[in-house]
Design a protein around this motif. Structure first.
Motif, PDB file in Angstrom:
ATOM      1  N   VAL A 178       0.819  -1.210   0.000  1.00 55.92           N
ATOM      2  CA  VAL A 178       0.000   0.000   0.000  1.00 55.92           C
ATOM      3  C   VAL A 178       0.854   1.261   0.000  1.00 55.92           C
ATOM      4  N   PHE A 179       1.718   1.415   1.023  1.00 50.22           N
ATOM      5  CA  PHE A 179       2.441   2.687   1.103  1.00 50.22           C
ATOM      6  C   PHE A 179       3.465   2.831  -0.010  1.00 50.22           C
ATOM      7  N   GLY A 180       3.887   1.720  -0.630  1.00 50.85           N
ATOM      8  CA  GLY A 180       4.823   1.821  -1.738  1.00 50.85           C
ATOM      9  C   GLY A 180       4.254   2.611  -2.903  1.00 50.85           C
ATOM     10  N   TYR A 185       1.914   4.935  -2.638  1.00 50.72           N
ATOM     11  CA  TYR A 185       1.760   6.326  -2.229  1.00 50.72           C
ATOM     12  C   TYR A 185       3.090   7.073  -2.283  1.00 50.72           C
ATOM     13  N   THR A 186       4.157   6.461  -1.802  1.00 50.46           N
ATOM     14  CA  THR A 186       5.450   7.146  -1.795  1.00 50.46           C
ATOM     15  C   THR A 186       6.010   7.342  -3.197  1.00 50.46           C
ATOM     16  N   SER A 187       5.693   6.419  -4.099  1.00 55.25           N
ATOM     17  CA  SER A 187       6.198   6.540  -5.483  1.00 55.25           C
ATOM     18  C   SER A 187       5.302   7.407  -6.358  1.00 55.25           C
ATOM     19  N   GLY A 188       4.072   7.677  -5.906  1.00 57.92           N
ATOM     20  CA  GLY A 188       3.132   8.453  -6.706  1.00 57.92           C
ATOM     21  C   GLY A 188       2.341   7.619  -7.694  1.00 57.92           C
ATOM     22  N   LEU A 189       2.610   6.314  -7.751  1.00 60.15           N
ATOM     23  CA  LEU A 189       1.895   5.442  -8.684  1.00 60.15           C
ATOM     24  C   LEU A 189       0.415   5.350  -8.357  1.00 60.15           C
ATOM     25  N   ILE A 190       0.058   5.645  -7.126  1.00 59.12           N
ATOM     26  CA  ILE A 190      -1.342   5.532  -6.726  1.00 59.12           C
ATOM     27  C   ILE A 190      -2.222   6.498  -7.517  1.00 59.12           C
ATOM     28  N   ARG A 191      -1.671   7.642  -7.911  1.00 58.36           N
ATOM     29  CA  ARG A 191      -2.454   8.601  -8.707  1.00 58.36           C
ATOM     30  C   ARG A 191      -2.809   7.999 -10.066  1.00 58.36           C
ATOM     31  N   ARG A 227       1.256   5.451   5.731  1.00 54.59           N
ATOM     32  CA  ARG A 227       1.849   5.832   4.435  1.00 54.59           C
ATOM     33  C   ARG A 227       3.326   6.199   4.559  1.00 54.59           C
ATOM     34  N   HIS A 228       4.027   5.536   5.439  1.00 52.93           N
ATOM     35  CA  HIS A 228       5.450   5.790   5.622  1.00 52.93           C
ATOM     36  C   HIS A 228       6.112   4.479   6.009  1.00 52.93           C
ATOM     37  N   ALA A 229       7.270   4.200   5.410  1.00 53.22           N
ATOM     38  CA  ALA A 229       7.907   2.902   5.591  1.00 53.22           C
ATOM     39  C   ALA A 229       8.259   2.631   7.048  1.00 53.22           C
ATOM     40  N   ALA A 230       9.092   3.496   7.634  1.00 51.04           N
ATOM     41  CA  ALA A 230       9.522   3.264   9.011  1.00 51.04           C
ATOM     42  C   ALA A 230       8.351   3.315   9.974  1.00 51.04           C
ATOM     43  N   GLY A 231       7.467   4.270   9.774  1.00 57.85           N
ATOM     44  CA  GLY A 231       6.309   4.389  10.659  1.00 57.85           C
ATOM     45  C   GLY A 231       5.405   3.178  10.595  1.00 57.85           C
ATOM     46  N   SER A 232       5.236   2.621   9.409  1.00 58.60           N
ATOM     47  CA  SER A 232       4.377   1.449   9.265  1.00 58.60           C
ATOM     48  C   SER A 232       4.981   0.231   9.958  1.00 58.60           C
ATOM     49  N   VAL A 233       6.295   0.025   9.779  1.00 56.63           N
ATOM     50  CA  VAL A 233       6.941  -1.134  10.403  1.00 56.63           C
ATOM     51  C   VAL A 233       6.903  -1.017  11.923  1.00 56.63           C
ATOM     52  N   VAL A 234       7.199   0.170  12.453  1.00 58.61           N
ATOM     53  CA  VAL A 234       7.151   0.366  13.904  1.00 58.61           C
ATOM     54  C   VAL A 234       5.747   0.138  14.430  1.00 58.61           C
ATOM     55  N   THR A 235       4.752   0.593  13.696  1.00 54.62           N
ATOM     56  CA  THR A 235       3.365   0.439  14.142  1.00 54.62           C
ATOM     57  C   THR A 235       2.952  -1.021  14.170  1.00 54.62           C
ATOM     58  N   VAL A 236       3.293  -1.796  13.148  1.00 56.88           N
ATOM     59  CA  VAL A 236       2.886  -3.207  13.140  1.00 56.88           C
ATOM     60  C   VAL A 236       3.623  -3.995  14.220  1.00 56.88           C
ATOM     61  N   VAL A 237       4.890  -3.643  14.492  1.00 53.46           N
ATOM     62  CA  VAL A 237       5.605  -4.315  15.581  1.00 53.46           C
ATOM     63  C   VAL A 237       4.925  -4.031  16.909  1.00 53.46           C
TER      64      VAL A 237
END
Length: 290
Positions: free
Chosen positions: A111-113, A115-121, A203-213
């Motif tokens: 998902v966040f990949g 958003y960060t790359s802009g491909l979601i648009r 929608r952020h790599a580090a934030g997402s990993v920390v949150t799931v942990v």
């Protein structure tokens, strides 16, 4: 194309409707275009299987040594008996906790990949129906993770019990064995969907990993112990607690404490977290701008 006088202007070809199978194909390509996904899943699966197999091999050696004629006790004290559960060797907690984080991280990346790359648009410009996009992502991720979870769970159980065949190794027909293998297989898509929900929200790599942990591992650790029932019940509602209950050997169910989960309640926890994760992912993606 230049219009010829006296002739009707040529019409552009009609835009073909986007079918759900097209979305599935697109999400499949997106998933495997992430080089990190295949590496993480492959290395993670081998690591989990390796830890479980090493546990079984170590236990087999210890049991073989124990089966030898005992030496005379020192000081009149008997040697303590080695308590052993063959089912536990296929579901070692640290290995499967690592697998939970790997599955959740890959789900979040899906998902966040974008958003960060802009491909979601580009995705939403081609397919304005965001619910259909998320449904395709959920379907592809769930299928891939279910296949991976089945492979890891089945291989771990099969190899470990083969190593322990002379020391009480189990088969799928033994009480609790098939349930444990199924619970291990379903843990991967469950955690991946939780990761998708977190990735859509953070929608952020580090934030997402920390949150799931924190959500999958640290939060359950805060709600342990049997002193207060309400604390234990909150802990019982976590995926980690439900998995631990489902992979517990029925012969050791009496060691679960004062307020244990039942098998039925554990399956309900699985279903509730899966449904909640999908609902959160759909809601967040529909309501937030890209």
């Amino acid at each position: 194309m230049t219009a010829v006088p006296g002739e009707a202007p040529a019409r552009l070809p009609a835009r073909l409707p986007v079918r759900f199978r097209h979305l599935l194909a697109a999400e499949w390509i997106k998933l495997w275009s992430l080089r990190s996904a295949s590496w993480v899943l492959g290395v993670g699966a081998l690591t989990v299987i390796g830890i479980n197999v090493n546990s079984a091999a170590s236990n087999a050696d210890r049991l073989a040594h124990q089966a030898q004629p005992p030496e005379p006790p020192m000081g009149g004290a008997d040697r303590p008996e080695f308590l052993f559960d063959p089912l536990h060797t296929a579901f070692v907690d640290p290995a499967w906790q690592l697998f939970m984080i790997i599955a959740a991280a890959v789900g979040a990346i899906v998902v966040f990949g974008e958003y960060t790359s802009g491909l979601i648009r580009t995705t939403f410009a081609a397919v304005p129906d965001r619910r259909a996009v998320i449904a395709a992502k959920v379907t592809v991720v769930s299928a891939v993770m279910l296949a991976l979870g089945t492979l890891v769970s089945g291989t771990s159980f099969g190899v470990t019990q083969m190593l322990l065949r002379e020391h009480g190794g189990l088969s799928l027909g033994d009480p609790g064995a098939l349930r444990a293998v199924v619970a291990g297989a379903l843990l991967a898509p469950l955690c991946a969907l939780v990761g998708m929900a977190v990735g859509a929200a953070v929608r952020h790599a580090a934030g997402s990993v920390v949150t799931v942990v924190g959500l999958l591992l640290l939060l359950p650790a805060l709600f342990q112990g049997d002193r207060y029932r309400w604390v234990k019940e909150i802990g019982n509602a976590m995926p980690l607690s439900a998995w631990q209950r489902l992979v517990t050997n029925p012969e050791r169910a009496h060691d679960l404490g004062r307020y244990p989960l039942t098998v039925t309640e554990a399956w309900i926890v699985y279903g509730a977290w899966t449904a909640a994760a999908v609902a959160v992912a759909v809601l967040v993606v529909r309501r937030r701008d890209v």
